[in-house]
Design a protein around this motif. Sequence first.
Motif, PDB file in Angstrom:
ATOM      1  N   ILE A 100      -2.829  -2.199  -0.172  1.00  0.00           N
ATOM      2  CA  ILE A 100      -3.502  -0.809   0.076  1.00  0.00           C
ATOM      3  C   ILE A 100      -5.156  -0.737   0.181  1.00  0.00           C
ATOM      4  CG2 ILE A 100      -3.495   1.288  -1.363  1.00  0.00           C
ATOM      5  CD1 ILE A 100      -0.549   0.171  -2.483  1.00  0.00           C
ATOM      6  N   PHE A 101      -5.672  -1.384  -0.831  1.00  0.00           N
ATOM      7  CA  PHE A 101      -7.043  -1.356  -0.392  1.00  0.00           C
ATOM      8  C   PHE A 101      -7.657  -1.647   0.909  1.00  0.00           C
ATOM      9  CE2 PHE A 101      -8.028  -3.377  -4.835  1.00  0.00           C
ATOM     10  CZ  PHE A 101      -7.626  -2.144  -5.625  1.00  0.00           C
ATOM     11  N   ASP A 102      -6.861  -2.611   1.618  1.00  0.00           N
ATOM     12  CA  ASP A 102      -7.103  -2.908   2.879  1.00  0.00           C
ATOM     13  C   ASP A 102      -6.640  -1.607   4.064  1.00  0.00           C
ATOM     14  OD1 ASP A 102      -8.523  -5.001   2.233  1.00  0.00           O
ATOM     15  OD2 ASP A 102      -7.088  -6.364   2.555  1.00  0.00           O
ATOM     16  N   HIS A 103      -5.356  -1.375   3.728  1.00  0.00           N
ATOM     17  CA  HIS A 103      -4.674  -0.703   4.734  1.00  0.00           C
ATOM     18  C   HIS A 103      -5.336   0.825   4.589  1.00  0.00           C
ATOM     19  CE1 HIS A 103      -1.457   1.988   6.120  1.00  0.00           C
ATOM     20  NE2 HIS A 103      -1.302   1.040   6.999  1.00  0.00           N
ATOM     21  N   ALA A 104      -5.714   1.349   3.488  1.00  0.00           N
ATOM     22  CA  ALA A 104      -6.152   2.823   3.187  1.00  0.00           C
ATOM     23  C   ALA A 104      -7.811   2.507   3.264  1.00  0.00           C
ATOM     24  CB  ALA A 104      -6.051   3.238   1.670  1.00  0.00           C
ATOM     25  N   GLU A 105      -8.662   1.343   3.439  1.00  0.00           N
ATOM     26  CA  GLU A 105     -10.035   1.243   3.578  1.00  0.00           C
ATOM     27  C   GLU A 105     -10.716   1.918   2.596  1.00  0.00           C
ATOM     28  OE1 GLU A 105     -11.097   2.076   8.242  1.00  0.00           O
ATOM     29  OE2 GLU A 105      -9.110   3.198   7.631  1.00  0.00           O
TER      30      GLU A 105
END
Length: 582
Positions: A100-105
Amino acid sequence: MELNRLFDLIPYQIKKYNKEIALGRKENGEWKTYSSNDLKRIVDNLSIGFLSSGISKGDKVAIISENRPEWNFIDLALQQIGAISVPMYPTITSDDYAYIFDHAEVKMIFVGDLTIYQKAADVANERKIFSFDQLDGVEHWTALENKGENGDLASLEASKSEVKPNDLFTIIYTSGTTGRPKGVMLTHHNVLSNLISVSHIMSPPEGTSKVLSFLPLCHIFERTASFCFIYLGYSVYYAENLDKIGDNLKEVQPHVFNTVPRLLEKVYDKIVAKGYELSGVKKKLFFWALNLGLKYDPSTSMGSWYDFQLKIANKLIFSKWREALGGNIMQINSGASALQPRLARVFWAAGIKVCEGYGLTETSPVITASIGTYEEIRIGYVGKIVKDVQVKIADDGEILVKGPNVMQGYYKDPDMTSEVIKNGWFHTGDIGELDGQYLKITDRKKEMFKTSGGKYIAPQVMENKFKESLLIEQLIVVGDGKNYPAALIVPSFEGLREYCKRKDIPYTTDQEMVKKLEILEKYQSELDHYNKFFGKWEQIKRFKLLDQPWGIETGELTPTMKLKRKVITQKYQDKIESIYQA
């Protein structure tokens, strides 16, 4: 005063109610509370703090914490500068955090306590982390608030003016019963429209009522409700934890709270277990009242003799149930999964109005809600369609929804978005029936399966019925492509111990008891009883008892306590196969 963005609720509450207690949480044994003006001051300071820290419109910030006022502070402060909150369940894995951290930036992270911090820090990758608890070596959230003290309010007002009703305010990653979570994009208008629709059917009076909140704020049910409570001028108290809900209910004496059916089932099971501990006349009275309540239909005249008996039952037995809930409860809102009709009946009989609703994260969430009056409640239905929302049933029985509450789509996933929103209608994936404005859910479209004989099985309906047994804690119906349905059952070990005590059966360990012939025979008789409610092709022919409950941490349940069917069937593949080989 015009409401266009969710953060407009703060000045709205000050102008209309100016609450002495807007939010509260117990700290070190004492309730720490915040007024409407405290809320505005802290949120404004945080907004300025965010701006001075480089967070601006469109940036994503993660919030991972149990319920507490700080959660609201960060959420509302981000809204005021047009930043986008990404709420996450504390209970999910580090792997899910990383995704989620990466996908949502995500650019910044807020965590509640040390356990969450350690899990998030492992995958944060240089992202700045603030904590709500005081933690060694971690910057406290108040550092950001202090940064905004005596800040430039004019620049904040300029930022607020740039936020439009159709701007995103949050991306909520659905817990997902299969695969990776999807990021649901919701605007200020989506949620604001929905909370105003829901506010029309809240029973407790505006401005003076109290709420106990314990469902996770990262879930859209409690999130939208929290905004609705601000709108209605309710004082919101956050429960210490699930184990302390009973104590907190007695302290706060709330007029309303939200729950999921699983928690109501546990409350009911505890009440019944206490009934079995009684003896003589008290025990007879208890079960007389309970059986009376299980027959109750609030929307039907039960006759003068029944009403007379219920009045006595209320005075002698049910009054104690209401006291256990604090004594002031006017409305309990139940959502996230199906409520057993027998629970609705007995609680309504006890003067405890449980109002079932229905919705999804993608619909902000409320589509239908039960109205807490004897004239309008209909047990077995998930309520009436709420104001400004449209519902229709597709040819295959799927529930379709249209309205201002429907999401903008899934973040970075236009293909999935176009799969569920067609011609302006959101396809819920649920199967249902409409009776006028009343909706009944019959199953999940994707969860229905066919036996090898070509018969359709709707597992949710069956599971809900079988769980009425005091001996069954959890149950999943299996049998896709097989010649009959079967079940994996997690016993209610508390109920089983009580049963063994009454029958003078020595209780050893959970692991040994699920293998005992006399226990297996008892469970077969329980299944035989509930099988009568279903067609011959639907009836559970065989079963396996399991000695370990399913949980969120162990991966079989979503954070909202729904079964992860794929995970369970894969994990217990050997046991399922053994059922059909026997």
